[in-house]
Design an enzyme around this catalytic site. Structure first.
Site, PDB file in Angstrom:
ATOM      1  CG  HIS A 181      -0.343 -32.366 -13.521  1.00 21.21           C
ATOM      2  ND1 HIS A 181      -0.394 -33.733 -13.523  1.00 21.21           N
ATOM      3  CD2 HIS A 181       0.947 -32.037 -13.198  1.00 21.21           C
ATOM      4  CE1 HIS A 181       0.794 -34.225 -13.207  1.00 21.21           C
ATOM      5  NE2 HIS A 181       1.630 -33.211 -13.012  1.00 21.21           N
ATOM      6  CG  HIS A 184       3.012 -37.516 -11.937  1.00 23.94           C
ATOM      7  ND1 HIS A 184       3.432 -36.817 -13.044  1.00 23.94           N
ATOM      8  CD2 HIS A 184       2.798 -38.788 -12.376  1.00 23.94           C
ATOM      9  CE1 HIS A 184       3.477 -37.617 -14.087  1.00 23.94           C
ATOM     10  NE2 HIS A 184       3.093 -38.823 -13.706  1.00 23.94           N
ATOM     11  CE1 TYR A 186       3.959 -32.271  -7.719  1.00 24.59           C
ATOM     12  CE2 TYR A 186       3.513 -33.305  -9.835  1.00 24.59           C
ATOM     13  CZ  TYR A 186       4.406 -32.865  -8.879  1.00 24.59           C
ATOM     14  OH  TYR A 186       5.762 -33.021  -9.063  1.00 24.59           O
TER      15      TYR A 186
END
Length: 365
Positions: A181, A184, A186
């Site tokens: 990931h 977004h 993060y």
């Protein structure tokens, strides 16, 4: 044969169709104690329903590689073996339905220690099982958010090791796809963007320095992930910041996404999952049906890395067109699969495609 329902092969793994489930946090695990971060019956039902519904790849939500990497205290984790055992029950079922189980490995960075969205989504303190977030630089995500702890170089390497061990546990849990990931806003995305990364060491400043952490995480995952199984990377293609924004800090751009895609492929990433936004809370994002597809399309046109598109893809004909026009290799559905767990079966009927149907549900075909 519908293009949307043609199998898709990554390395030696054959995914039965191009309808994939985007990772969506459920904020439904225990926050503390021996079952902290452990998948519950809710997670089983949530993920299993989409496999029963014919979804080709079922990606589990952002699963934290460490306790402080959770977005909320109620997030899933994969930092211990108790969590692995609960996830294995889910992956066994998904495989039994002919779908492929995948997991998104994540660290929330400065966006950690927040409440579930239906509880306001704001920062939580120790009285609500919260903690001090970490980040590449001591810059809070937004007004009212805490100043995060700036990671040292040694601590950065500790996070890299956390991703490595999480990938090892993901394999033990039965997952066949692992997604890193990097989107977004993060932690990985925080390192990528000059909006959130103000470091002056080897992890900040130049493009090459800002992508260093992402590539080290990918390398660590690839060290333990089987050669025959794919690694995906989720990216926010843009921070949606312009020179007219109130916050004058430059953000991550689509040009940089294309450059990073080439580097990720060289480091063993097999497909780029192209999203956008999340790092600048007041960025103006122009949404609409398929609004992020052009970002995936550009990566596909300018690199040899396969891509998946996501973002307000809701209609079978719309999804089919994205594939047939060569704009993406697969589509990821989020909220639409929350509304309709059997979307893939409905789309297959409309488009003349074939999709897995459980024997128990044949009377409804």
């Amino acid at each position: 044969m519908s293009a949307l329902f043609e199998p898709y092969t990554l390395r030696s793994l054959v995914i039965p169709n191009r309808v994939w489930m985007a990772p969506m946090c459920q904020y439904s695990a225990e926050p503390v104690g021996p079952n902290a971060g452990v998948a519950t019956d809710w997670h089983f039902a949530h993920l299993a329903a989409r496999a029963v519904g014919g979804t080709g790849l079922v990606l589990a939500e952002a699963t934290a590689v460490s306790p402080e990497g959770r977005i909320s205290p109620a997030d899933l984790g994969i930092w211990n073996d108790t969590q692995v055992a609960a996830l294995r029950r889910i992956t066994d079922f998904i495989k039994g339905q002919g779908s492929v189980p995948g997991i998104q490995l994540a660290h929330a960075g400065r966006k950690a220690s927040t409440a579930a969205p239906w509880m306001g989504g704001g920062p939580v303190g120790a009285d609500a099982h919260g903690w001090t977030p970490v980040a590449p630089s001591p810059l809070p995500f937004d007004d009212g958010h805490p100043v995060p702890h700036e990671l040292t170089v040694d601590e950065i390497q500790g996070v890299v090791s956390g991703f490595r061990e999480a990938a090892r546990r993901a394999l033990d849990a039965g997952f066949q796809v692992v997604e890193v990931h990097g989107a977004h806003g993060y932690l990985i995305g925080q390192f990528l963007s000059p909006h959130s990364n103000r470091r002056d060491d080897e992890y900040g400043g130049s493009f090459e320095n800002r992508i260093r952490f992402a590539l080290q995480v990918v390398d660590a995952v690839r060290e333990v992930w089987p050669e025959e199984l794919p690694v995906l990377f989720r990216i926010s293609a843009t921070d949606w910041l312009t020179e007219n924004d109130e916050d004058e800090r430059e953000g991550w751009t689509v040009d940089e996404t294309v450059r990073l895609a080439r580097e990720l492929q060289a480091h063993g990433v097999d497909l780029l999952d192209v999203s956008s936004g999340g790092n600048a809370p007041r960025a103006r994002i122009e949404t609409g049906p398929g609004y992020q597809v052009p970002f995936a399309e550009r990566v596909k046109a300018e690199t040899s890395l396969p891509v998946a598109a996501v973002g307000l893809i809701t209609d079978p004909q719309q999804a089919e067109k994205i594939i047939t026009e060569g704009r993406a290799d697969a589509v990821l559905l989020g909220r639409e699969l929350l509304r309709s767990p059997s979307w893939a079966q409905h789309a297959a009927r409309e488009l003349g495609g074939e999709v897995h149907k459980p024997d128990q549900y044949l009377s409804a075909v």
